[in-house]
Write a protein that holds these residues in place. Structure first.
Motif, short mmCIF file in Angstrom:
data_model
loop_
_atom_site.label_atom_id
_atom_site.label_comp_id
_atom_site.label_asym_id
_atom_site.label_seq_id
_atom_site.Cartn_x
_atom_site.Cartn_y
_atom_site.Cartn_z
N PRO A 59 7.80 -38.62 15.86
CA PRO A 59 6.39 -38.56 16.25
C PRO A 59 5.69 -39.87 15.97
CG PRO A 59 6.74 -37.36 14.20
CD PRO A 59 8.09 -37.72 14.71
N PRO A 60 4.58 -40.14 16.64
CA PRO A 60 3.84 -41.39 16.40
C PRO A 60 3.23 -41.44 15.01
CG PRO A 60 2.58 -39.90 17.81
CD PRO A 60 3.94 -39.29 17.66
N ARG A 61 2.93 -42.66 14.56
CA ARG A 61 2.33 -42.86 13.25
C ARG A 61 1.13 -43.79 13.39
NH1 ARG A 61 5.63 -41.57 8.94
NH2 ARG A 61 4.63 -43.13 7.62
N PRO A 62 0.09 -43.59 12.58
CA PRO A 62 -1.07 -44.49 12.64
C PRO A 62 -0.67 -45.94 12.41
CG PRO A 62 -1.59 -42.54 11.34
CD PRO A 62 -0.11 -42.49 11.61
N GLY A 63 -1.25 -46.85 13.18
CA GLY A 63 -0.94 -48.26 13.09
C GLY A 63 0.21 -48.71 13.96
N GLN A 64 0.90 -47.77 14.59
CA GLN A 64 2.06 -48.09 15.42
C GLN A 64 1.63 -48.80 16.70
OE1 GLN A 64 4.29 -44.59 16.34
NE2 GLN A 64 5.68 -45.59 17.77
N ASP A 65 2.37 -49.83 17.08
CA ASP A 65 2.15 -50.50 18.36
C ASP A 65 2.58 -49.59 19.50
OD1 ASP A 65 1.06 -53.00 17.54
OD2 ASP A 65 3.06 -53.66 16.93
N CYS A 66 1.82 -49.61 20.58
CA CYS A 66 2.16 -48.80 21.74
C CYS A 66 1.48 -49.39 22.97
CB CYS A 66 1.73 -47.34 21.53
SG CYS A 66 -0.01 -47.12 21.12
N ALA A 67 1.59 -48.73 24.09
CA ALA A 67 0.96 -49.20 25.33
C ALA A 67 0.75 -48.02 26.25
CB ALA A 67 1.84 -50.26 26.01
N ILE A 68 -0.26 -48.12 27.11
CA ILE A 68 -0.48 -47.12 28.15
C ILE A 68 -0.31 -47.79 29.50
CG2 ILE A 68 -2.09 -45.89 26.65
CD1 ILE A 68 -4.35 -46.73 28.57
#
Length: 456
Positions: free
Chosen positions: A181-190
């Motif tokens: 699952p995602p975690r706060p502060g994780q890099d991502c993109a939409i």
């Protein structure tokens, strides 16, 4: 319909204040943006710094995932992202397996779908793209039908499937779900199709927060902290009764048209699905996304056959009011909407529980669908539908829909003897009339109340 939906209303008695302007869908491009979005600043430790700190521990550690950068992530993601187009606008979707299964938002397909009477299913038109030598996506000339297989209004997710060859593609690219699952502060993109941008617009961002909606939203928490005793208990009970889902917030700059698009991690794997943003423009600092766990729950059970999507009279706006049209001391009309009434539900025999009619209980009335109506009408996104419980057994069995011309519509859904639904088009039927009700007294009362609303 203009006379009915334009009826003047006193100030709404509404859902609890905690729900007002909580979020708006980032759905369809119709020339009216739902909110403006500005990207917040973010302070995130770099992977290198984190790695040096972690090396101080005794146990050997693997290096953290490497953020692959915009170009690489775009090339991995964009070919699987599609345009989902209905009769009332567009949204975004993405392929999640090689069989043509597409994920999007429920609100993207909640209006404007086409219907296939032979297949007994509803569908949207889906547009694919193909990457060019310069790395940009190029829209393919011909759209294809994507039939509806599942909707989950609480999670705001829907599943479509393309089950015919896509002209211009020999195979269907698809994304995969993240293992963790995602975690706060994780890099991502939409990646999505924003009305203020271009098709296949990518925006790098970070996961800003994770929690339950609405219980963990700050304005809800602050109201709870500022209350005490019975007031706090009542508020907690109201929140408990409301639909809840796990969401993530990111620093992405989403726009109408982005709804249904993927949020991907540093390896191009899906961690969430874009669905909306804060309702107040001054608070539009984040984009809201359906959490990976909610998406996995929907994908755990995919029906074998496509389905009809029928209009839902309980897809209400944030403001709700009960009215006593004939002055007999009992409410007989529920009005709901945003800036003006978009839903009218007539309780002709006044058999809804009167305890729910008190202003403080209207939220519960709506959440538990306790308003027992026999005739209803909704208008939203340019579509109108009328609902009838023709035999007054508590279940809707006739829905009139289609383009409204001179008070008539051209299509209907009818319950079959087997309990399914049949779709018929090419008709000319009065939209609002007591003639569809089997009980003569209720039919006459329906016509009378409809006239009262129209006169106002």
């Amino acid at each position: 319909m203009r006379d009915i939906t334009g009826v003047a209303m006193p100030p709404y008695r509404v859902w609890p204040a905690i729900l007002l302007a909580v979020w708006v869908p980032v759905q369809r491009s119709a020339g009216i943006p739902d909110a403006s979005f500005t990207r917040p600043s973010a302070v995130v430790a770099s992977p290198g710094t984190l790695f040096r700190l972690l090396r101080l521990q005794d146990a050997p550690l693997a290096p953290p995932p490497r953020w692959r950068g915009g170009t690489e992530i775009f090339q991995m993601t964009a070919p699987s992202v599609v345009v989902v187009r209905t009769g009332t606008g567009h949204g975004t979707g993405f392929l999640i397996d090689a069989s043509g299964l597409i994920v999007t938002n429920h609100h993207v397909v909640a209006s404007g779908l086409m219907h296939d009477a032979e297949r007994k299913a509803s569908y949207a038109m889906v547009h694919f793209g193909r990457p060019g030598p310069d790395g940009t996506m190029h829209l393919l000339a011909e759209p294809v039908r994507a039939y509806l297989y599942k909707v989950d209004a609480t999670r705001d997710l829907a599943l479509l499937r393309v089950d015919a060859p896509v002209p211009g593609l020999t195979a269907l690219p698809h994304l995969t779900l993240a293992d963790a699952p995602p975690r706060p502060g994780q890099d991502c993109a939409i990646v999505g199709h924003p009305s203020s941008g271009m098709l296949w617009t990518m925006r790098p961002c970070q996961v800003a927060a994770i929690g339950e909606m609405p219980a963990d939203l700050v304005n809800v928490v602050m109201l709870k902290l500022a209350s005490s005793g019975k007031e706090r208990d009542d508020m907690a009970e109201q929140i408990r009764r409301l639909p809840s889902r796990r969401i993530i917030l990111t620093s992405a700059q989403a726009n109408p048209g982005d709804s249904g698009g993927p949020v991907v991690d540093e390896r191009g794997r899906v961690i969430a699905v874009t669905f909306g943003g804060p309702g107040r423009e001054a608070e539009s600092k984040f984009t809201y996304h359906v959490h990976l766990d909610e998406l996995k729950a929907v994908l755990a059970d995919v029906p074998r056959e496509p389905m009809f999507y029928r209009p839902d009279p309980w897809n209400l706006g944030p403001r709700v009011e009960l009215k006593d049209l004939d002055g007999d001391g009992r409410p007989d009309l529920l009005l709901a909407g945003a800036d003006r009434p978009e839903t009218l539900l007539f309780d002709l025999d006044s058999d809804s529980p009167q305890a729910f009619a008190r202003p403080q209980n209207i939220a519960q009335l709506v959440a538990e669908r306790k308003w027992d109506f026999e005739v209803g009408v909704t208008t939203a996104e340019g579509e109108t539908a009328a609902f009838y419980d023709t035999d007054n057994d508590g279940a809707i069995d006739l829905i009139l829909t289609g383009a409204v011309r001179d008070g008539t519509v051209d299509a209907r859904f009818v319950v079959t003897p087997a309990g399914g639904w049949r779709y018929e088009s090419g008709l000319k039927l009065p939209l609002l009339s007591g003639r569809y009700l089997k009980n003569p007294q209720l039919a006459a009362r329906a016509d009378r109340l409809i006239r009262l609303v129209a006169e106002k």
